[in-house]
Design an enzyme around this catalytic site. Structure first.
Site, PDB file in Angstrom:
ATOM      1  N   TYR A   1       0.835  -1.210   0.000  1.00  0.00           N
ATOM      2  CA  TYR A   1       0.000   0.000   0.000  1.00  0.00           C
ATOM      3  C   TYR A   1       0.869   1.258   0.000  1.00  0.00           C
ATOM      4  O   TYR A   1       0.615   2.210  -0.727  1.00  0.00           O
ATOM      5  CB  TYR A   1      -0.913  -0.007   1.228  1.00  0.00           C
ATOM      6  CG  TYR A   1      -1.986   1.070   1.192  1.00  0.00           C
ATOM      7  CD1 TYR A   1      -3.276   0.765   0.741  1.00  0.00           C
ATOM      8  CD2 TYR A   1      -1.720   2.370   1.590  1.00  0.00           C
ATOM      9  CE1 TYR A   1      -4.257   1.741   0.695  1.00  0.00           C
ATOM     10  CE2 TYR A   1      -2.692   3.350   1.541  1.00  0.00           C
ATOM     11  CZ  TYR A   1      -3.969   3.033   1.094  1.00  0.00           C
ATOM     12  OH  TYR A   1      -4.929   3.992   1.037  1.00  0.00           O
TER      13      TYR A   1
ATOM     14  N   PHE B   1      -6.676  20.241 -24.760  1.00  0.00           N
ATOM     15  CA  PHE B   1      -7.353  18.959 -24.994  1.00  0.00           C
ATOM     16  C   PHE B   1      -8.743  18.998 -24.341  1.00  0.00           C
ATOM     17  O   PHE B   1      -8.955  19.726 -23.378  1.00  0.00           O
ATOM     18  CB  PHE B   1      -6.499  17.841 -24.389  1.00  0.00           C
ATOM     19  CG  PHE B   1      -7.014  16.470 -24.671  1.00  0.00           C
ATOM     20  CD1 PHE B   1      -6.967  15.943 -25.954  1.00  0.00           C
ATOM     21  CD2 PHE B   1      -7.549  15.681 -23.662  1.00  0.00           C
ATOM     22  CE1 PHE B   1      -7.445  14.672 -26.218  1.00  0.00           C
ATOM     23  CE2 PHE B   1      -8.025  14.404 -23.920  1.00  0.00           C
ATOM     24  CZ  PHE B   1      -7.978  13.899 -25.198  1.00  0.00           C
ATOM     25  N   ASP B   2      -9.694  18.200 -24.846  1.00  0.00           N
ATOM     26  CA  ASP B   2     -11.080  18.362 -24.359  1.00  0.00           C
ATOM     27  C   ASP B   2     -11.258  18.087 -22.856  1.00  0.00           C
ATOM     28  O   ASP B   2     -11.982  18.815 -22.182  1.00  0.00           O
ATOM     29  CB  ASP B   2     -12.103  17.609 -25.225  1.00  0.00           C
ATOM     30  CG  ASP B   2     -11.801  16.139 -25.430  1.00  0.00           C
ATOM     31  OD1 ASP B   2     -10.874  15.635 -24.770  1.00  0.00           O
ATOM     32  OD2 ASP B   2     -12.482  15.496 -26.229  1.00  0.00           O
TER      33      ASP B   2
ATOM     34  N   ASP C   1       1.021  19.614 -20.817  1.00  0.00           N
ATOM     35  CA  ASP C   1       0.106  18.475 -20.969  1.00  0.00           C
ATOM     36  C   ASP C   1       0.848  17.514 -21.905  1.00  0.00           C
ATOM     37  O   ASP C   1       0.997  17.776 -23.089  1.00  0.00           O
ATOM     38  CB  ASP C   1      -1.215  18.976 -21.565  1.00  0.00           C
ATOM     39  CG  ASP C   1      -2.248  17.866 -21.698  1.00  0.00           C
ATOM     40  OD1 ASP C   1      -1.927  16.696 -21.401  1.00  0.00           O
ATOM     41  OD2 ASP C   1      -3.391  18.176 -22.102  1.00  0.00           O
TER      42      ASP C   1
ATOM     43  N   ALA D   1       0.882  14.066 -22.872  1.00  0.00           N
ATOM     44  CA  ALA D   1       0.513  12.732 -23.378  1.00  0.00           C
ATOM     45  C   ALA D   1       1.435  12.245 -24.501  1.00  0.00           C
ATOM     46  O   ALA D   1       1.845  11.097 -24.517  1.00  0.00           O
ATOM     47  CB  ALA D   1      -0.932  12.742 -23.858  1.00  0.00           C
TER      48      ALA D   1
ATOM     49  N   LYS E   1      -0.728   7.038 -23.713  1.00  0.00           N
ATOM     50  CA  LYS E   1      -0.210   7.429 -25.038  1.00  0.00           C
ATOM     51  C   LYS E   1       1.281   7.067 -25.107  1.00  0.00           C
ATOM     52  O   LYS E   1       1.608   5.909 -25.240  1.00  0.00           O
ATOM     53  CB  LYS E   1      -0.418   8.926 -25.301  1.00  0.00           C
ATOM     54  CG  LYS E   1      -1.761   9.604 -24.984  1.00  0.00           C
ATOM     55  CD  LYS E   1      -2.997   8.918 -25.258  1.00  0.00           C
ATOM     56  CE  LYS E   1      -4.294   9.705 -25.143  1.00  0.00           C
ATOM     57  NZ  LYS E   1      -4.446  10.830 -24.288  1.00  0.00           N
TER      58      LYS E   1
ATOM     59  N   HIS F   1     -21.693  12.504 -28.726  1.00  0.00           N
ATOM     60  CA  HIS F   1     -21.111  11.610 -29.740  1.00  0.00           C
ATOM     61  C   HIS F   1     -20.908  10.179 -29.238  1.00  0.00           C
ATOM     62  O   HIS F   1     -20.918   9.240 -30.013  1.00  0.00           O
ATOM     63  CB  HIS F   1     -19.801  12.182 -30.276  1.00  0.00           C
ATOM     64  CG  HIS F   1     -18.769  12.429 -29.219  1.00  0.00           C
ATOM     65  ND1 HIS F   1     -18.872  13.475 -28.322  1.00  0.00           N
ATOM     66  CD2 HIS F   1     -17.645  11.769 -28.893  1.00  0.00           C
ATOM     67  CE1 HIS F   1     -17.837  13.430 -27.505  1.00  0.00           C
ATOM     68  NE2 HIS F   1     -17.072  12.406 -27.825  1.00  0.00           N
TER      69      HIS F   1
HETATM   70  C1  LIG Z   1      -5.519  11.632 -23.668  1.00  0.00           C
HETATM   71  C2  LIG Z   1      -5.168  13.003 -23.263  1.00  0.00           C
HETATM   72  C3  LIG Z   1      -5.585  13.530 -22.026  1.00  0.00           C
HETATM   73  C4  LIG Z   1      -6.488  12.762 -21.072  1.00  0.00           C
HETATM   74  O1  LIG Z   1      -5.919  11.576 -20.678  1.00  0.00           O
HETATM   75  P1  LIG Z   1      -6.802  10.263 -20.317  1.00  0.00           P
HETATM   76  O2  LIG Z   1      -5.737   9.268 -19.959  1.00  0.00           O
HETATM   77  O3  LIG Z   1      -7.573   9.883 -21.524  1.00  0.00           O
HETATM   78  O4  LIG Z   1      -7.665  10.605 -19.166  1.00  0.00           O
HETATM   79  C5  LIG Z   1      -5.208  14.820 -21.712  1.00  0.00           C
HETATM   80  N1  LIG Z   1      -4.465  15.559 -22.557  1.00  0.00           N
HETATM   81  C6  LIG Z   1      -4.034  15.091 -23.748  1.00  0.00           C
HETATM   82  C7  LIG Z   1      -3.215  15.953 -24.640  1.00  0.00           C
HETATM   83  C8  LIG Z   1      -4.377  13.804 -24.147  1.00  0.00           C
HETATM   84  O5  LIG Z   1      -3.989  13.353 -25.344  1.00  0.00           O
END
Ligand SMILES: *Cc1c(COP(=O)(O)O)cnc(C)c1O
Length: 465
Positions: free
Chosen positions: A72, A124-125, A215, A217, A258, A450
């Site tokens: 843990y 990103f969304d 950010d 990813a 990613k 969507h």
């Molecule tokens: C995929 C992504 C996120 C969100 O990550 P999740 O693992 O899907 O929650 C945030 N910012 C960017 C640029 C991404 O490609």
């Protein structure tokens, strides 16, 4: 004779996929209410819905999983990941989370409040969602060149320094908790940010006393593009470039699904101890204790190994060349795609492909359905369905671009699969004039429609005939 390019790995384990008949696919897509999210994965031959969490792990990652420590607190897997983040990315402090949006939730809980503004390059969304959920504003400062699909520019993810400085000048710094730089910029099509731009943004941020968060990813794909496109980086390793990139950030959020090539996971990494302590409180409430944060020990081990493999040039070259290989075939067939080709996906311009379909009948969705019927290939609509309705007028918001995105999972498909995708699209392209009808909505959710929208073939009213 020059040897042709080939993959930098060989295959040890395989997963069968099944071809289907056109009749089966026509039945399945109808049963799925013409929504590709409703298809079962065994009804899909080549799945290009997303490159998030869909990659193949290596033998070393699977071996690392067997050594996972599920304690843990203070698990050795936590320390393995902490060392990988320190060595590869250069951050002293980190918090594991279950995926990228969870990292946003935790960090933004510590930073963002009602009325704040958060400038960046096409957020990103989920990032935008977490900003707007806190009644703050995400302000897009991407360069104008990013919005012209046919314009060739090596770094379409760049931030426009004039737009950024305007925000920094017209808002008190207490209202700007951070600048978010997304590397690569997903929303503009996987387009990279140059090292020069990262450097300039950081020095401007320091001048105004505002922190910079990446950010991250697809940070490794960004480093690859810096190496091959930016002057002065050709002889540097990806790991050297990555280290330099993070000199220009105070912290990062990461979706490990990613570029860290795992199926689930995320993290926050920071330079400031004080912010780390504040975010730790939220991590404990939302994710789990700070040495596991929603991840199992074995998954942290696989992630530590994935960060190392994901920042190797040979792997990145294989991946990005595969995306290019597919894109170049489509260009040769006369299909319009977004250029230059980004790191993780091909974006097809659906309005140029099917100009006869009216925008009210969901052009990109129509093309995505045709591609599925043709060969069982699942892409995703980036168009009017995704853009959703205006929250005030409830009218459809019609975006400038209607795109079908074909996201390529990491280390999952071979170039033979790319040939199938290209041939299937060419077949649809050759008979494009026979496609006369789009779709209409039968039912939809009030937000994020969507994912669950139900459609039927459009019925033309007598007025439109
Ligand atoms: C995929 C992504 C996120 C969100 O990550 P999740 O693992 O899907 O929650 C945030 N910012 C960017 C640029 C991404 O490609």
């Amino acid at each position: 004779m020059e040897l042709p390019f080939s993959e930098s790995y060989k295959i040890k384990m395989i997963e069968p996929i099944r071809k289907s008949s056109r009749e089966e696919r026509e039945r399945w897509i109808k049963e799925a209410k013409y929504n590709l999210f409703n298809l079962r994965s065994d009804q899909v031959f080549i799945d290009l819905l997303t490159d998030s969490g869909t990659g193949a792990m290596s033998d070393r990652q699977w071996a690392a999983m067997m050594l996972g420590d599920e304690s843990y607190a203070g698990a050795s897997s936590y320390y393995n990941l902490k060392n990988a983040i320190k060595n590869i990315l250069g951050f002293e402090y980190f918090l594991p989370t279950h995926q990228g949006r969870a990292a946003e939730n935790v960090l933004f809980s510590a930073l963002v409040k009602d009325g704040d503004v958060v400038p960046g390059n096409s957020h990103f969304d989920t990032t935008k969602g977490h900003i707007e959920f806190r009644k703050a504003k995400a302000i897009d400062c991407t360069i104008d060149e990013a919005f012209d699909t046919t314009l060739d520019h090596p770094f379409k993810g760049n931030i426009d320094l004039n737009k950024l400085e305007h925000i920094l000048l017209t808002n008190p710094k207490e209202k700007i908790p951070m600048i978010i730089v997304t590397v690569t910029c997903n929303t503009s099509g996987g387009q990279p940010v140059s090292m020069q731009n990262l450097k300039d943004v950081y020095s401007m941020a320091q001048k105004y006393g505002v922190r910079v968060i990446f950010d991250s990813a697809r940070f490794a794909e960004n480093a690859y593009f810096i190496k091959v496109r930016e002057e002065g980086y050709a002889d540097k390793s990806i790991k050297q470039i990555v280290k330099e990139m993070y000199n220009y950030a105070d912290g990062m959020t990461m979706s490990s699904k990613k570029d860290a090539i795992v199926n689930m996971g995320g993290f926050i990494a920071l330079k400031e101890e004080e912010l780390f302590k504040k975010a730790s409180q939220y991590n404990i409430i939302f994710e789990g204790f700070i040495t596991y944060g929603g991840m199992s020990g074995r998954d942290m081990n696989a992630l530590a190994q994935g960060l190392d493999e994901g920042t190797e040039f040979d792997y990145l070259e294989t991946r990005i060349k595969q995306v290019e290989y597919l894109g170049n075939q489509l260009i040769e067939y006369g299909i319009t795609i977004q250029q230059p080709i980004g790191g993780h996906a091909i974006f097809i311009d659906a309005k140029k492909f099917l100009p006869q379909i009216p925008k009210e009948e969901y052009v990109a969705q129509t093309l995505a359905i045709e591609l599925y019927k043709e060969a069982g290939i699942r892409g995703v609509e980036i168009g009017t369905l995704l853009a959703d309705r205006d929250p005030d007028t409830r009218e459809n918001r019609y975006p400038v671009l209607e795109m079908v995105r074909l996201a390529i999972p990491r280390r999952t498909y071979t170039n033979n699969h790319m040939d199938v995708i290209a041939a299937a699209l060419k077949n649809v392209f050759d008979r494009r004039n026979e496609i006369k009808n789009g779709y209409q909505i039968i039912s939809e959710a009030p937000i994020m429609r969507h994912f669950t929208v139900e459609l039927a073939p459009a019925v033309k009213t007598s007025a439109s005939l």
